[in-house]
Design a protein around this motif. Structure first.
Motif, short mmCIF file in Angstrom:
data_model
loop_
_atom_site.label_atom_id
_atom_site.label_comp_id
_atom_site.label_asym_id
_atom_site.label_seq_id
_atom_site.Cartn_x
_atom_site.Cartn_y
_atom_site.Cartn_z
N ALA A 11 0.83 -1.21 0.00
CA ALA A 11 0.00 0.00 0.00
C ALA A 11 0.86 1.26 0.00
O ALA A 11 0.57 2.23 -0.70
CB ALA A 11 -0.95 0.00 1.21
N ALA A 12 1.94 1.25 0.78
CA ALA A 12 2.84 2.41 0.81
C ALA A 12 3.53 2.61 -0.54
O ALA A 12 3.63 3.73 -1.04
CB ALA A 12 3.89 2.24 1.91
N VAL A 17 4.17 5.28 -5.84
CA VAL A 17 4.18 5.15 -7.31
C VAL A 17 3.15 6.08 -7.94
O VAL A 17 3.46 6.81 -8.89
CB VAL A 17 3.94 3.68 -7.74
CG1 VAL A 17 3.60 3.58 -9.22
CG2 VAL A 17 5.16 2.83 -7.41
N GLU A 18 1.95 6.09 -7.41
CA GLU A 18 0.89 6.90 -8.02
C GLU A 18 1.07 8.39 -7.78
O GLU A 18 0.79 9.20 -8.66
CB GLU A 18 -0.47 6.42 -7.50
CG GLU A 18 -0.82 5.03 -8.03
CD GLU A 18 -2.08 4.44 -7.42
OE1 GLU A 18 -2.65 5.03 -6.47
OE2 GLU A 18 -2.48 3.34 -7.89
N ALA A 19 1.56 8.78 -6.62
CA ALA A 19 1.66 10.20 -6.28
C ALA A 19 2.98 10.84 -6.72
O ALA A 19 3.01 12.06 -6.95
CB ALA A 19 1.49 10.39 -4.78
N LEU A 20 4.05 10.06 -6.84
CA LEU A 20 5.36 10.63 -7.16
C LEU A 20 6.03 10.01 -8.37
O LEU A 20 6.49 10.72 -9.27
CB LEU A 20 6.29 10.51 -5.94
CG LEU A 20 5.93 11.33 -4.72
CD1 LEU A 20 6.81 10.94 -3.54
CD2 LEU A 20 6.04 12.81 -5.02
N MET A 78 9.28 5.72 9.07
CA MET A 78 9.03 4.93 7.86
C MET A 78 7.76 5.46 7.22
O MET A 78 6.82 5.88 7.89
CB MET A 78 8.85 3.45 8.20
CG MET A 78 10.08 2.83 8.81
SD MET A 78 11.42 2.57 7.65
CE MET A 78 10.98 0.98 7.01
N PHE A 79 7.73 5.44 5.90
CA PHE A 79 6.55 5.93 5.19
C PHE A 79 5.43 4.91 5.29
O PHE A 79 5.60 3.74 5.01
CB PHE A 79 6.90 6.19 3.72
CG PHE A 79 5.70 6.56 2.91
CD1 PHE A 79 5.03 7.73 3.17
CD2 PHE A 79 5.24 5.73 1.92
CE1 PHE A 79 3.91 8.08 2.44
CE2 PHE A 79 4.13 6.07 1.18
CZ PHE A 79 3.46 7.24 1.44
N ARG A 80 4.26 5.40 5.72
CA ARG A 80 3.08 4.55 5.84
C ARG A 80 2.01 5.08 4.90
O ARG A 80 1.87 6.29 4.72
CB ARG A 80 2.54 4.58 7.26
CG ARG A 80 3.54 4.08 8.28
CD ARG A 80 2.96 4.08 9.66
NE ARG A 80 2.34 5.37 9.97
CZ ARG A 80 1.51 5.58 10.97
NH1 ARG A 80 1.18 4.60 11.77
NH2 ARG A 80 1.01 6.76 11.18
N PRO A 81 1.20 4.21 4.32
CA PRO A 81 0.17 4.66 3.39
C PRO A 81 -0.96 5.42 4.07
O PRO A 81 -1.68 6.17 3.41
CB PRO A 81 -0.35 3.36 2.77
CG PRO A 81 -0.05 2.31 3.79
CD PRO A 81 1.22 2.75 4.46
N ASP A 82 -1.12 5.28 5.38
CA ASP A 82 -2.21 5.96 6.07
C ASP A 82 -1.79 7.33 6.62
O ASP A 82 -2.51 7.94 7.39
CB ASP A 82 -2.77 5.08 7.18
CG ASP A 82 -1.71 4.69 8.22
OD1 ASP A 82 -0.50 4.85 7.93
OD2 ASP A 82 -2.09 4.24 9.29
N SER A 83 -0.67 7.82 6.20
CA SER A 83 -0.19 9.12 6.66
C SER A 83 -1.08 10.23 6.12
O SER A 83 -1.54 10.18 4.99
CB SER A 83 1.24 9.33 6.17
OG SER A 83 1.62 10.66 6.38
N ASP A 84 -1.31 11.24 6.93
CA ASP A 84 -2.06 12.41 6.49
C ASP A 84 -1.24 13.30 5.56
O ASP A 84 -1.78 14.10 4.84
CB ASP A 84 -2.48 13.27 7.68
CG ASP A 84 -3.75 12.77 8.33
OD1 ASP A 84 -4.11 13.34 9.37
OD2 ASP A 84 -4.37 11.84 7.80
#
Length: 178
Positions: A11-12, A17-20, A78-84
């Motif tokens: 998910a992260a 991939v989609e945002a950057l 660490m980068f998490r997909p649920d980050s705001d």
């Protein structure tokens, strides 16, 4: 702005991939001759699979610049997909170990470096390059290296401003079927 290491979590990686990653390569497509993405594959799915494989190796790292805090107000290293937080840019690095037959030190290769338009000119490139340099020092690499497309004048200017110097040229020759 916080830098977080991209972890091998599907998910992260998909969010990255989609945002950057995709915007970065779409932008390169528009300014660099010969930088065309395939149109017959699911780009996001293919890159997610590739990136997960890369993240599982010891020498590879991807750092994501996140603007904002997590939903609970904490900062997760660490980068998490649920980050705001909004994603602002990234840098990827790989250790380039020198074979024993060559008298050169190991170096850290910057594979990709990208900052989204709203964050350009904010010093984020400096932060991402310093993160790469910190990684180089941590793994006893004596230099950073990178490749830049000859058509990418903006990137060349940024790298030269940071002290990068041309030490090699890569040449290509298309081979036709005849």
């Amino acid at each position: 702005m916080e830098l977080r290491r991209l972890r091998p979590d599907e998910a992260a990686v998909r969010r990255y991939v989609e945002a950057l990653w995709l915007p970065y390569h779409r932008e390169l497509e528009s300014i660099v001759d010969g930088h065309a993405l395939a149109d017959d594959v699911d780009l996001a799915a293919a890159e997610v699979a590739h990136r997960l494989e890369r993240l599982a190796t010891d020498g590879h790292r991807t750092w994501i610049a996140v603007d904002g805090l997590d939903a609970d107000g904490s900062i997760d290293p660490m980068f998490r997909p649920d980050s705001d937080g909004d994603l602002a840019g990234f840098v990827t690095t790989d250790v380039d170990e020198s074979p024993a037959v060559f008298d050169r030190p190991d170096r850290l290769t910057v594979g990709d470096l990208y900052v989204l338009e709203p964050y350009r000119g904010t010093g984020l490139v400096d932060t991402l390059l310093e993160r790469a340099a910190k990684r180089a020092r941590a793994v006893d690499c004596e230099a950073l290296s990178l490749e830049v497309d000859v058509d990418n004048d903006r990137a060349m200017a940024v790298y030269e401003r940071h002290g990068f110097e041309t030490d090699r040229r890569q040449l290509s020759l298309p081979i036709d079927d005849g």
